[in-house]
Design an enzyme around this catalytic site. Structure first.
Site, short mmCIF file in Angstrom:
data_model
loop_
_atom_site.label_atom_id
_atom_site.label_comp_id
_atom_site.label_asym_id
_atom_site.label_seq_id
_atom_site.Cartn_x
_atom_site.Cartn_y
_atom_site.Cartn_z
N SER A 259 22.64 24.24 18.82
CA SER A 259 22.11 24.65 17.67
C SER A 259 21.12 23.44 16.94
CB SER A 259 23.10 25.05 16.44
OG SER A 259 23.68 23.57 16.20
N CYS A 260 21.02 22.57 17.62
CA CYS A 260 20.17 21.50 17.21
C CYS A 260 18.84 21.01 17.90
CB CYS A 260 20.90 20.13 17.02
SG CYS A 260 22.17 20.55 15.33
N PHE A 261 19.34 20.17 19.02
CA PHE A 261 18.17 20.02 19.97
C PHE A 261 17.02 21.05 20.25
CE2 PHE A 261 20.72 16.09 22.04
CZ PHE A 261 20.63 15.56 20.90
#
Ligand code: UDX
Length: 445
Positions: A259-261
């Site tokens: 969900s981030c990078f």
């Protein structure tokens, strides 16, 4: 001290539970009624090591969950932990964040409060939040999170650093309150970076993009290693021994998911572009990562000629080990490509909730075919590999090496492994007469 945490996703839930464990009175707020009722039953809506036992310990004691914003009235600190997903253009979508800020307004009283942004937000957002709250007795602090899913609680209690961004670095009140909340970490000598809003906001994007960059660097290098018969795992091992480089985030594979990078790299690119700048290096990080599953699929297709009608066991459905999170999972991306090319897939993940989420994603029940997709999610590794034309490893589960590969070799139709995470002991496989294809890893047919 009373604390409210808005948003009970991965970030908010860990923050709420972590602060409760540190002894604070915490209220977790979310608009999702199903999640809140689960949490009130002391059950976690998401899979995260250690979370269930801390929920059992603190819920209805010093940790409460509700859909009402009422608790904000009595809180000195309000953490905003709502999602900032990617919009159609790749920018961070701030709708949930601004709606959380607007919903806070209603419950702000005359007493002083600190509003803390933990959500990952583009540079300039905390200034906008302060602007929205200019008529209220509040300060706004940027406090980005650096939690890794799967070991998020461990990261909460043992952070590498705590970053606090203030409107004005000389303003004492918000600084005093934040240092009080995090006094446990001060005692543990965790480094604190106190800075302005913009630097704090940029630190989060910088850290994630740099780590993503290490992954894309090694993935790009692995393509040359594939051509020249070099072993990329040895290259990263040797590189990593130089303390200036470090060995983490240098494993070549199918690329980064989660969900981030992926979204943070894209959002950073957009921030450059919104200021008329061209982010050359950062763009390439994203491009390499997007290409990586197709690069791997090409290897698979090269081996078979055509994969139409071939059956594959795909091991690893979530974006990494020990999580149920399928967001931007490379395994799922690969499965989608295999299905589009007419292959048949049997999917497996060690995490039961990851398997359940995959079933939901493909809207199928165990064993049934739906929507023309030839996919089944199975509950154990050995049934997954039974009668397959090839095994594909999509997640870096170290424990795969402890499985009975002798038994696996008797179950498969054809002894071929495509190791998308370079995790398997290839000599062991060679001895069992498997054909092994890794990424940049002296593969042997
Ligand atoms: C990340 C950051 O690590 C965390 O600090 C931040 O706050 C949120 O984003 P997370 O998304 O949980 O955490 O995943 P992480 O463990 O960092 O891994 C990200 C992805 O990179 C995974 O898909 C993983 O498989 C991949 N990866 C990681 C590699 O491909 N190679 C590596 O060497 C390391």
């Amino acid at each position: 001290m009373k604390i409210s945490v808005i948003g009970t996703g991965y970030v908010g839930l860990i923050q709420a539970v972590g602060l409760a464990e540190l002894g604070f009175d915490v209220v977790g707020i979310d608009i999702d009624e199903t999640k809140i009722s689960l949490l009130n039953e002391k059950r976690s809506p998401l899979y995260e090591k250690g979370l269930d036992s801390l929920l059992k310990k603190h819920v209805n004691k010093n940790l409460f969950f509700t859909t009402s914003n009422e608790a904000i009235k009595d809180s000195e600190i309000i953490f905003i932990c709502v999602g900032t997903p990617q919009d159609k253009e790749g920018n961070a979508d701030l709708r949930f964040l601004f709606s959380a800020v607007n919903s806070i307004k209603e419950f702000l009283t005359d007493s002083y409060k600190v509003i803390v942004t933990k959500s990952t937000v583009p540079v300039g957002t905390n200034r906008k939040i302060k602007d929205m709250l200019r008529d209220y007795n509040v300060d706004v602090v940027s406090n980005p999170e650096f939690l890794r899913e799967g070991i998020a609680l461990e990261d909460f209690f043992n952070p590498c650093r705590i970053v606090l961004g203030f409107e004005n670095e000389t303003k004492k009140k918000p600084r005093k309150l934040m240092l009080e909340v995090y006094s446990y970490f001060k005692k543990k000598e965790v480094p604190f970076i106190l800075t302005n809003w913009e630097s704090a906001e940029l630190i989060k994007y910088a850290a994630n993009t740099f780590l993503a960059g290490k992954i894309s660097f090694i993935n790009e290098l692995s393509r040359l290693a594939d051509k020249v018969n070099a072993d990329i795992t040895k290259v990263s091992e040797a590189m990593g021994l130089d303390p200036r480089i470090g060995n983490l985030y240098l494993n070549a594979g199918l690329g980064y998911g989660g969900s981030c990078f992926p979204k943070d790299v894209k959002a950073l690119i957009k921030q450059f572009e919104n200021y008329g700048l061209e982010p050359r290096m950062i763009k390439i990080i994203d491009e390499i990562n997007e290409e990586q599953p197709s690069y791997f699929l090409k290897k698979i297709k090269n081996y078979y000629g055509s994969i139409e009608g071939k059956t594959f066991a795909v091991i690893g459905l979530a974006f990494k080990p020990d999580t149920d999170d399928l967001r931007e999972s490379r395994g799922i991306k690969l499965i989608d490509m295999l299905l589009r090319e007419g292959a048949i897939v049997k999917g497996f993940d060690y995490v039961e909730k990851a398997r359940k989420n995959a079933i939901l994603k493909y809207r199928l029940d165990h064993g049934k075919k739906h929507y023309g997709y030839n996919i089944r999610i199975v509950d154990d590794l050995y049934s997954c590999v039974k009668d397959v034309d090839g095994i594909i490893i999509a997640v870096e589960y170290q424990k795969l090496n402890d499985e009975d590969w002798g038994k696996i070799s008797t179950l498969v139709k054809e002894k071929v492994v495509f190791d998308g995470r370079n995790i398997l002991d290839k000599e062991k496989l060679k001895n069992l007469n498997f054909k092994y294809f890794g990424i940049g890893r002296n593969s042997f047919p």
